[in-house]
Design an enzyme around this catalytic site. Structure first.
Site, PDB file in Angstrom:
ATOM      1  N   HIS A 143       0.846  -1.205   0.000  1.00  0.00           N
ATOM      2  CA  HIS A 143       0.000   0.000   0.000  1.00  0.00           C
ATOM      3  C   HIS A 143       0.876   1.248   0.000  1.00  0.00           C
ATOM      4  O   HIS A 143       1.918   1.284   0.664  1.00  0.00           O
ATOM      5  CB  HIS A 143      -0.926   0.003   1.220  1.00  0.00           C
ATOM      6  N   HIS A 218      -5.975 -11.363   5.648  1.00  0.00           N
ATOM      7  CA  HIS A 218      -4.833 -12.209   5.253  1.00  0.00           C
ATOM      8  C   HIS A 218      -3.875 -12.500   6.417  1.00  0.00           C
ATOM      9  O   HIS A 218      -2.798 -11.931   6.524  1.00  0.00           O
ATOM     10  CB  HIS A 218      -4.119 -11.736   3.989  1.00  0.00           C
ATOM     11  N   ASN A 221       0.128 -12.103   7.046  1.00  0.00           N
ATOM     12  CA  ASN A 221       0.737 -11.097   6.184  1.00  0.00           C
ATOM     13  C   ASN A 221       0.394  -9.692   6.647  1.00  0.00           C
ATOM     14  O   ASN A 221      -0.767  -9.391   6.925  1.00  0.00           O
ATOM     15  CB  ASN A 221       0.281 -11.305   4.729  1.00  0.00           C
ATOM     16  N   ARG A 229       6.164 -13.422  23.946  1.00  0.00           N
ATOM     17  CA  ARG A 229       5.694 -12.472  24.964  1.00  0.00           C
ATOM     18  C   ARG A 229       4.713 -11.463  24.378  1.00  0.00           C
ATOM     19  O   ARG A 229       4.056 -10.746  25.130  1.00  0.00           O
ATOM     20  CB  ARG A 229       6.879 -11.726  25.581  1.00  0.00           C
ATOM     21  N   GLY A 251       1.091 -20.690  -0.817  1.00  0.00           N
ATOM     22  CA  GLY A 251       2.389 -21.246  -0.442  1.00  0.00           C
ATOM     23  C   GLY A 251       3.533 -20.246  -0.570  1.00  0.00           C
ATOM     24  O   GLY A 251       4.671 -20.576  -0.262  1.00  0.00           O
ATOM     25  N   HIS A 253       2.826 -16.565   0.230  1.00  0.00           N
ATOM     26  CA  HIS A 253       2.554 -15.558   1.274  1.00  0.00           C
ATOM     27  C   HIS A 253       2.770 -16.101   2.676  1.00  0.00           C
ATOM     28  O   HIS A 253       3.132 -15.359   3.587  1.00  0.00           O
ATOM     29  CB  HIS A 253       1.123 -15.021   1.137  1.00  0.00           C
ATOM     30  N   ASP A 277      -6.752 -12.747  -2.713  1.00  0.00           N
ATOM     31  CA  ASP A 277      -6.000 -11.482  -2.772  1.00  0.00           C
ATOM     32  C   ASP A 277      -5.469 -11.298  -4.195  1.00  0.00           C
ATOM     33  O   ASP A 277      -4.388 -10.734  -4.405  1.00  0.00           O
ATOM     34  CB  ASP A 277      -4.857 -11.476  -1.738  1.00  0.00           C
ATOM     35  N   LEU A 310       5.843  -8.259  -1.655  1.00  0.00           N
ATOM     36  CA  LEU A 310       4.708  -8.934  -2.285  1.00  0.00           C
ATOM     37  C   LEU A 310       3.563  -7.945  -2.476  1.00  0.00           C
ATOM     38  O   LEU A 310       3.254  -7.156  -1.580  1.00  0.00           O
ATOM     39  CB  LEU A 310       4.231 -10.109  -1.429  1.00  0.00           C
ATOM     40  N   GLY A 312      -0.057  -8.486  -3.499  1.00  0.00           N
ATOM     41  CA  GLY A 312      -1.183  -9.332  -3.869  1.00  0.00           C
ATOM     42  C   GLY A 312      -0.676 -10.682  -4.366  1.00  0.00           C
ATOM     43  O   GLY A 312       0.539 -10.940  -4.406  1.00  0.00           O
TER      44      GLY A 312
HETATM   45 ZN   LIG Z   1      -3.308  -6.506   2.068  1.00  0.00          ZN
END
Ligand SMILES: [Zn+2]
Length: 386
Positions: A143, A218, A221, A229, A251, A253, A277, A310, A312
């Site tokens: 983002h 998600h 992620n 802790r 496999g 993410h 996603d 990454l 998406g």
């Molecule tokens: Zn996201």
């Protein structure tokens, strides 16, 4: 009244159990019954599936794009139609096109397009998922940090203007930029409020869950990890029974071991459900695309920014089901529920979607025994045939 139709010649998985030598009968977009093939009434038009099995259609609560369209780049009814159609080819019968962090103007245009798409009954379109911009810069993922900001009253009002207009609406928020009071207002309006892209603590996540937050976006992620802790948002998602959580099952993410540990430890009634996603390339041979003016590269099953972050996933629903069943080793029935019953529950749609029960929407997929696609049906209409 439209004539009743029946699918025969395939085993039927209704979401809970299997029916052999049975027929799935539907009319007027709704399922009427699953009954022995020999007990079909004379006026019913039969469709012979020619083997394989029927299962509830897939429901994807996080889909950024498909068929060459990214919602952020094309926040229009035509864009929504393209995205829904692209995913129907992979068994998705209901989805929430998802807007990644963007400007207020693009968000408002997306909301308007969503309202028009619902009014036009676009096949598969259930509503919107707004993933941002009220997230944490510390966990921004792909983002654009320049567009991440606190939730203001105008944002709440824009979202509340969608109240009651969609089958479901999901809003991903980070406690760093949204108050518990704002989260509670959105939850009270019936929206699925979800924690994601957040570095918040387990304790804060528990407070937001108490305020009405229903899901976690998600899982693993872009969130505070499970430390011994500091259990973080991952700890909250697994420990707090009311929370449901989306999981990207490619496999890439999330490591398969972490996926397995999470699935074995999740406390119910909330469940872990599959999301894709997915981005614009799904269903195309595109090798790159643009997000907020930045190039995203597609390579070896990954979508990444130039720095390797990454951006998406490059996976569809049926491939995700296959991964969960074949690589993680979950029973086929559970893998199918993770793509249908569980997202339906998370989105409060289980009264009419996610299982093949009398009165439910006739949304289903026909698959081969090897989990290949045969056809996709939404509201009793075939929308895709291999
Ligand atoms: Zn996201």
């Amino acid at each position: 009244m439209s004539t009743a139709k029946a699918i025969t010649g395939a085993r039927i998985f209704d979401g809970a159990s299997w029916h052999e030598d049975a027929a799935l009968v539907f009319a007027g977009g709704k399922i009427e019954a699953i009954r022995p093939r020999t007990e079909l009434s004379a006026g019913v038009e039969t469709v012979d599936a020619g083997g394989g099995f029927v299962a509830p259609g897939f429901i994807d609560l996080q889909v950024n794009g498909g068929g060459g369209v990214l919602l952020n780049e094309e926040p229009t009814v035509a864009g929504l139609v393209r995205i829904c159609a692209a995913h129907a080819k992979f068994g998705t019968t209901g989805l929430l096109p998802t807007l990644i962090t963007d400007t207020f103007e693009i968000t408002a245009r997306t909301v308007e397009a969503g309202r028009q798409a619902k009014a036009q009954d676009v096949p598969g379109f259930l509503g919107l998922h707004l993933e941002g911009p009220h997230l944490s810069v510390a966990r921004k993922g792909a983002h654009d940090p320049k567009l991440i900001r606190p939730m203001e009253e105008k944002d709440v009002e824009l979202m509340l203007s969608c109240k009651g207009r969609f089958d479901a609406m999901m809003i991903t928020i980070a406690p760093e930029n949204v108050t518990t009071a704002q989260a509670a207002r959105l939850a009270e309006a019936g929206f699925v409020v979800s924690l994601g892209h957040t570095d918040t603590t387990y304790e804060a996540a528990r407070d937001y869950a108490a305020a009405g937050v229903r899901t976690v976006t998600h899982l693993f992620n872009a969130m505070s990890p499970l430390g011994h802790r500091q259990p973080g948002v991952v700890g909250a998602a697994l420990d707090i029974g009311s929370l449901h959580a989306g999981l990207i099952a490619d496999g890439v993410h999330v490591h398969p071991v972490a996926m397995g540990v999470a699935l074995r430890s999740k406390t119910g009634p909330g469940r872990i459900f599959i999301v894709t996603d997915a981005m614009s390339p799904i269903g195309t041979d595109m090798t790159s695309f643009t997000l907020n003016g930045r190039e995203i590269l597609r390579r070896d099953g990954r979508l990444t920014l130039a720095d390797g972050t990454l951006a998406g996933a490059d996976i569809d629903m049926i491939s995700s089901v296959r991964f969960v069943h074949e690589t993680l080793g979950l029973p086929l029935e559970e893998a199918l529920r993770m793509a249908s019953a569980y997202p339906a529950e998370a989105a409060r749609l289980s009264g009419r979607k996610g299982a093949l029960k009398p009165g439910h929407d006739a949304d289903f997929v026909l698959l081969t025994d090897g989990l290949g696609m045969k056809s996709t049906w939404i509201g009793g209409t075939k929308v895709h045939q291999e």
